[in-house]
Design a protein around this motif. Structure first.
Motif, PDB file in Angstrom:
ATOM      1  N   ARG A 149     -14.960  -3.160  33.288  1.00  0.00           N
ATOM      2  CA  ARG A 149     -14.557  -4.072  34.359  1.00  0.00           C
ATOM      3  C   ARG A 149     -14.669  -3.361  35.700  1.00  0.00           C
ATOM      4  NH1 ARG A 149      -9.146  -7.673  33.989  1.00  0.00           N
ATOM      5  NH2 ARG A 149     -10.236  -8.203  32.048  1.00  0.00           N
TER       6      ARG A 149
ATOM      7  N   HIS B  67      -2.139   4.977  28.404  1.00  0.00           N
ATOM      8  CA  HIS B  67      -2.005   4.079  27.241  1.00  0.00           C
ATOM      9  C   HIS B  67      -1.484   4.797  25.997  1.00  0.00           C
ATOM     10  CE1 HIS B  67      -5.853   5.795  25.897  1.00  0.00           C
ATOM     11  NE2 HIS B  67      -5.629   5.241  24.727  1.00  0.00           N
TER      12      HIS B  67
ATOM     13  N   THR C 264       2.386  -4.586  29.839  1.00  0.00           N
ATOM     14  CA  THR C 264       1.046  -4.745  30.393  1.00  0.00           C
ATOM     15  C   THR C 264       0.571  -6.181  30.195  1.00  0.00           C
ATOM     16  OG1 THR C 264       0.567  -2.451  29.809  1.00  0.00           O
ATOM     17  CG2 THR C 264      -1.310  -3.858  30.323  1.00  0.00           C
TER      18      THR C 264
ATOM     19  N   PRO D 145      -1.517  -9.311  29.117  1.00  0.00           N
ATOM     20  CA  PRO D 145      -2.379  -9.403  27.929  1.00  0.00           C
ATOM     21  C   PRO D 145      -3.854  -9.102  28.205  1.00  0.00           C
ATOM     22  CG  PRO D 145      -0.799 -11.196  27.936  1.00  0.00           C
ATOM     23  CD  PRO D 145      -0.629 -10.487  29.242  1.00  0.00           C
ATOM     24  N   ALA D 146      -4.377  -9.589  29.318  1.00  0.00           N
ATOM     25  CA  ALA D 146      -5.804  -9.372  29.612  1.00  0.00           C
ATOM     26  C   ALA D 146      -6.095  -7.886  29.825  1.00  0.00           C
ATOM     27  CB  ALA D 146      -6.217 -10.177  30.843  1.00  0.00           C
TER      28      ALA D 146
ATOM     29  N   LYS E 268      -4.204  -5.414  28.645  1.00  0.00           N
ATOM     30  CA  LYS E 268      -3.977  -4.763  27.347  1.00  0.00           C
ATOM     31  C   LYS E 268      -5.218  -4.889  26.465  1.00  0.00           C
ATOM     32  CE  LYS E 268      -0.254  -4.166  24.031  1.00  0.00           C
ATOM     33  NZ  LYS E 268       1.139  -4.550  23.695  1.00  0.00           N
ATOM     34  N   LYS E 269      -5.835  -6.062  26.474  1.00  0.00           N
ATOM     35  CA  LYS E 269      -7.052  -6.280  25.689  1.00  0.00           C
ATOM     36  C   LYS E 269      -8.184  -5.396  26.202  1.00  0.00           C
ATOM     37  CE  LYS E 269     -10.204  -9.951  24.168  1.00  0.00           C
ATOM     38  NZ  LYS E 269     -10.515 -11.401  24.256  1.00  0.00           N
ATOM     39  N   LEU E 270      -8.306  -5.273  27.516  1.00  0.00           N
ATOM     40  CA  LEU E 270      -9.330  -4.420  28.109  1.00  0.00           C
ATOM     41  C   LEU E 270      -9.142  -2.966  27.683  1.00  0.00           C
ATOM     42  CD1 LEU E 270     -11.600  -3.759  30.185  1.00  0.00           C
ATOM     43  CD2 LEU E 270      -9.774  -3.611  31.922  1.00  0.00           C
TER      44      LEU E 270
ATOM     45  N   LYS F 139      -7.551  -1.845  25.114  1.00  0.00           N
ATOM     46  CA  LYS F 139      -7.810  -1.729  23.675  1.00  0.00           C
ATOM     47  C   LYS F 139      -9.306  -1.647  23.414  1.00  0.00           C
ATOM     48  CE  LYS F 139      -6.556  -1.563  19.382  1.00  0.00           C
ATOM     49  NZ  LYS F 139      -5.861  -0.363  18.870  1.00  0.00           N
ATOM     50  N   SER F 140     -10.094  -2.428  24.133  1.00  0.00           N
ATOM     51  CA  SER F 140     -11.547  -2.374  23.971  1.00  0.00           C
ATOM     52  C   SER F 140     -12.083  -0.996  24.355  1.00  0.00           C
ATOM     53  CB  SER F 140     -12.222  -3.450  24.835  1.00  0.00           C
ATOM     54  OG  SER F 140     -11.858  -4.747  24.403  1.00  0.00           O
TER      55      SER F 140
ATOM     56  N   LYS G  63     -11.114   1.540  21.628  1.00  0.00           N
ATOM     57  CA  LYS G  63     -11.958   1.435  20.433  1.00  0.00           C
ATOM     58  C   LYS G  63     -13.358   1.991  20.705  1.00  0.00           C
ATOM     59  CE  LYS G  63     -11.582  -2.255  17.806  1.00  0.00           C
ATOM     60  NZ  LYS G  63     -11.503  -3.683  17.373  1.00  0.00           N
TER      61      LYS G  63
END
Length: 218
Positions: A80, A94, A137, A139-140, A142-144, A146-147, A150
């Protein structure tokens, strides 16, 4: 006439210790962590000494959680472009709770169940408050993160932990387009210094600490 039976109670002296003393001199209550007892120097020191994959990686040095965290922040910003410094700081932090609880692999976390997750969440909330971030955090974001996490795990798995590419793709998915990484695990002191350096850049950008003009977030 009956006799009263004495009931023994654990004394304060015999109660198990529920705090940890940090090298900064802070005492962190593990059951009720306070933001006032959290210092970034303690986090950097601890994370630089915690190895990813329980140390089951190739090379002279373990791949530390500190170095992993710096990479995750970088990947999040790649995914992003223009990501706000406060969310880049959230990415850097994180895994900050692991300076206290260590880096447990995901299968073991699942085996421990809800109580572990509750403890981890409480500590993460305190860390966020300490560094001027929302306790939870969005959700958006947090998802970023997490991506990005990974994606970093994919590179670690294939380069350090003995996974085939097919195995890593199955567990972690593909890394983001346009991003590549060659991992060189750093010695502890360098990993610690790099983590602190990145923290200072981001904390300066969001006003937690004074930011010299030379500091930037790119």
């Amino acid at each position: 006439m009956g006799h009263l039976t004495a009931v023994s109670r654990p004394s304060a002296k015999s109660a198990p210790r529920a705090w940890q003393r940090m090298l900064s001199g802070r005492r962190l209550d593990l059951l009720d962590p306070s933001p006032f007892d959290i210092e970034v120097e303690d986090i950097a020191h601890g994370l630089a000494r915690v190895a990813r994959w329980n140390g089951q990686t190739i090379g002279e040095h373990g791949f530390s959680v500190a170095q992993h965290s710096v990479v995750v922040e970088e990947i999040a910003a790649h995914i992003r472009p223009g990501l706000e410094p406060k969310w880049r700081l959230a990415a850097l932090l994180h895994d900050a709770s692991e300076y206290v609880i260590g880096d447990m692999i995901s299968p073991f976390k699942a085996a421990l169940g809800v109580s572990y997750k509750t403890f981890e969440a409480r500590l993460e909330d305190a860390i966020h408050v300490r560094f001027g971030l929302p306790p939870k955090t969005p959700p958006a974001i947090k998802k970023l993160i997490k991506s990005a996490d990974k994606a970093c795990a994919y590179f670690e798995a294939t380069q350090l932990a003995g996974f085939t590419r097919a195995e890593a793709l199955n567990f972690f998915g593909s890394p983001p387009p346009g991003y590549d990484l060659v991992i060189d695990p750093l010695p502890v002191a360098q990993a610690q210094a790099r983590y602190l350096e990145r923290y200072k850049v981001l904390a300066g950008a969001i006003g937690i600490i004074p930011a010299p003009d030379a500091w930037h977030t790119e």
